[in-house]
Design a protein around this motif. Structure first.
Motif, PDB file in Angstrom:
ATOM      1  N   UNK A  50       0.950  -1.064  -0.096  1.00 11.67           N
ATOM      2  CA  UNK A  50      -0.125   0.010  -0.124  1.00 11.67           C
ATOM      3  C   UNK A  50       0.967   1.252   0.114  1.00 11.67           C
ATOM      4  N   UNK A  51       0.532   2.351  -0.575  1.00 14.16           N
ATOM      5  CA  UNK A  51       1.169   3.530  -0.608  1.00 14.16           C
ATOM      6  C   UNK A  51       1.277   3.999   0.838  1.00 14.16           C
ATOM      7  N   UNK A  52       2.390   4.705   1.248  1.00 11.72           N
ATOM      8  CA  UNK A  52       2.438   5.284   2.265  1.00 11.72           C
ATOM      9  C   UNK A  52       2.190   6.650   2.588  1.00 11.72           C
ATOM     10  N   UNK A  53       1.065   7.076   3.108  1.00 10.52           N
ATOM     11  CA  UNK A  53       0.727   8.670   2.958  1.00 10.52           C
ATOM     12  C   UNK A  53       1.278   9.332   4.179  1.00 10.52           C
ATOM     13  N   UNK A  54       1.059   8.596   5.314  1.00  8.18           N
ATOM     14  CA  UNK A  54       1.581   9.377   6.760  1.00  8.18           C
ATOM     15  C   UNK A  54       2.597   8.250   7.240  1.00  8.18           C
ATOM     16  N   UNK A  55       3.388   8.641   8.193  1.00  4.91           N
ATOM     17  CA  UNK A  55       4.439   7.867   8.806  1.00  4.91           C
ATOM     18  C   UNK A  55       3.696   7.113   9.836  1.00  4.91           C
ATOM     19  N   UNK A  56       2.580   7.757  10.549  1.00  4.99           N
ATOM     20  CA  UNK A  56       2.017   7.201  11.786  1.00  4.99           C
ATOM     21  C   UNK A  56       0.761   7.223  11.485  1.00  4.99           C
ATOM     22  N   UNK A  57      -0.179   6.666  12.481  1.00  7.38           N
ATOM     23  CA  UNK A  57      -1.631   6.574  12.244  1.00  7.38           C
ATOM     24  C   UNK A  57      -2.387   7.479  13.279  1.00  7.38           C
ATOM     25  N   UNK A  58      -1.392   8.206  14.107  1.00 10.44           N
ATOM     26  CA  UNK A  58      -1.940   9.209  15.050  1.00 10.44           C
ATOM     27  C   UNK A  58      -2.539  10.254  14.207  1.00 10.44           C
ATOM     28  N   UNK A  59      -3.667  10.855  14.934  1.00  8.42           N
ATOM     29  CA  UNK A  59      -4.528  11.715  14.112  1.00  8.42           C
ATOM     30  C   UNK A  59      -4.144  13.221  15.121  1.00  8.42           C
ATOM     31  N   UNK A  60      -3.901  14.077  14.668  1.00 11.95           N
ATOM     32  CA  UNK A  60      -3.346  15.159  15.144  1.00 11.95           C
ATOM     33  C   UNK A  60      -4.614  15.794  15.745  1.00 11.95           C
ATOM     34  N   UNK A  61      -4.501  16.008  17.243  1.00 10.86           N
ATOM     35  CA  UNK A  61      -5.498  16.459  17.999  1.00 10.86           C
ATOM     36  C   UNK A  61      -5.115  18.146  18.460  1.00 10.86           C
ATOM     37  N   UNK A  62      -6.173  18.730  18.117  1.00  7.67           N
ATOM     38  CA  UNK A  62      -6.135  20.426  18.450  1.00  7.67           C
ATOM     39  C   UNK A  62      -6.878  20.686  19.266  1.00  7.67           C
ATOM     40  N   UNK A  63      -6.373  21.439  20.421  1.00  9.54           N
ATOM     41  CA  UNK A  63      -7.110  21.995  21.419  1.00  9.54           C
ATOM     42  C   UNK A  63      -7.939  23.057  21.036  1.00  9.54           C
ATOM     43  N   UNK A  64      -9.028  23.703  21.515  1.00 12.19           N
ATOM     44  CA  UNK A  64      -9.577  24.849  21.461  1.00 12.19           C
ATOM     45  C   UNK A  64      -8.830  26.186  22.021  1.00 12.19           C
ATOM     46  N   UNK A  65      -9.006  27.086  21.147  1.00 14.58           N
ATOM     47  CA  UNK A  65      -8.091  28.335  21.533  1.00 14.58           C
ATOM     48  C   UNK A  65      -8.902  28.998  22.459  1.00 14.58           C
ATOM     49  N   UNK A  66      -8.685  28.956  23.790  1.00 15.72           N
ATOM     50  CA  UNK A  66      -9.507  29.529  24.706  1.00 15.72           C
ATOM     51  C   UNK A  66      -8.798  30.211  25.670  1.00 15.72           C
ATOM     52  N   UNK A  67      -9.015  31.734  25.862  1.00 17.70           N
ATOM     53  CA  UNK A  67      -8.091  32.671  26.613  1.00 17.70           C
ATOM     54  C   UNK A  67      -8.288  32.224  28.027  1.00 17.70           C
ATOM     55  N   UNK A  68      -7.288  31.856  28.719  1.00 18.41           N
ATOM     56  CA  UNK A  68      -7.309  31.333  29.965  1.00 18.41           C
ATOM     57  C   UNK A  68      -6.990  32.648  31.038  1.00 18.41           C
ATOM     58  N   UNK A  69      -6.163  33.528  30.859  1.00 17.77           N
ATOM     59  CA  UNK A  69      -5.565  34.686  31.423  1.00 17.77           C
ATOM     60  C   UNK A  69      -5.482  35.982  30.652  1.00 17.77           C
ATOM     61  N   UNK A  70      -5.884  37.047  31.239  1.00 17.18           N
ATOM     62  CA  UNK A  70      -5.668  38.142  30.336  1.00 17.18           C
ATOM     63  C   UNK A  70      -4.991  39.070  31.338  1.00 17.18           C
TER      64      UNK A  70
END
Length: 95
Positions: A50-70
């Motif tokens: 099979x053709x290799x598209x990605x080196x790992x099976x891990x999916x990038x998880x992105x956190x929500x951009x929430x302001x925590x301290x101003x």
């Protein structure tokens, strides 16, 4: 595969390299070895792979951009080594 001096000179020109005669011979030898290795890779049967598209099976998880301290504008300027009423002051770096 044999690489001639004209080919080495053309590649050196495209890469903006200045090479002498000794380096030209070494580069021709190294390039020949690279092409021989690539020819060996072409001999490998990859029909069931099979053709290799990605080196790992891990999916990038992105956190929500929430302001925590101003902090206020004034609080940001408090720790600056040098500032005026509104801005950080830094040394001039471009003449």
């Amino acid at each position: 595969m044999k690489i001639d001096n004209d080919t080495v000179d053309k590649i050196a020109h495209l890469a903006r390299l200045e090479i002498n005669e000794t380096e030209r011979q070494e580069m021709a030898t190294d390039m020949g070895k690279i092409l021989d290795f690539m020819a060996k890779l072409n001999e490998v049967d990859t029909s069931g792979v099979e053709p290799l598209v990605y080196m790992t099976e891990i999916v990038n998880s992105v956190r929500e951009d929430v302001v925590k301290q101003e902090i206020s504008h004034e609080e940001a300027l408090e720790n600056a080594p040098s500032h005026d009423a509104d801005y950080f002051r830094v040394a001039k770096v471009i003449g």
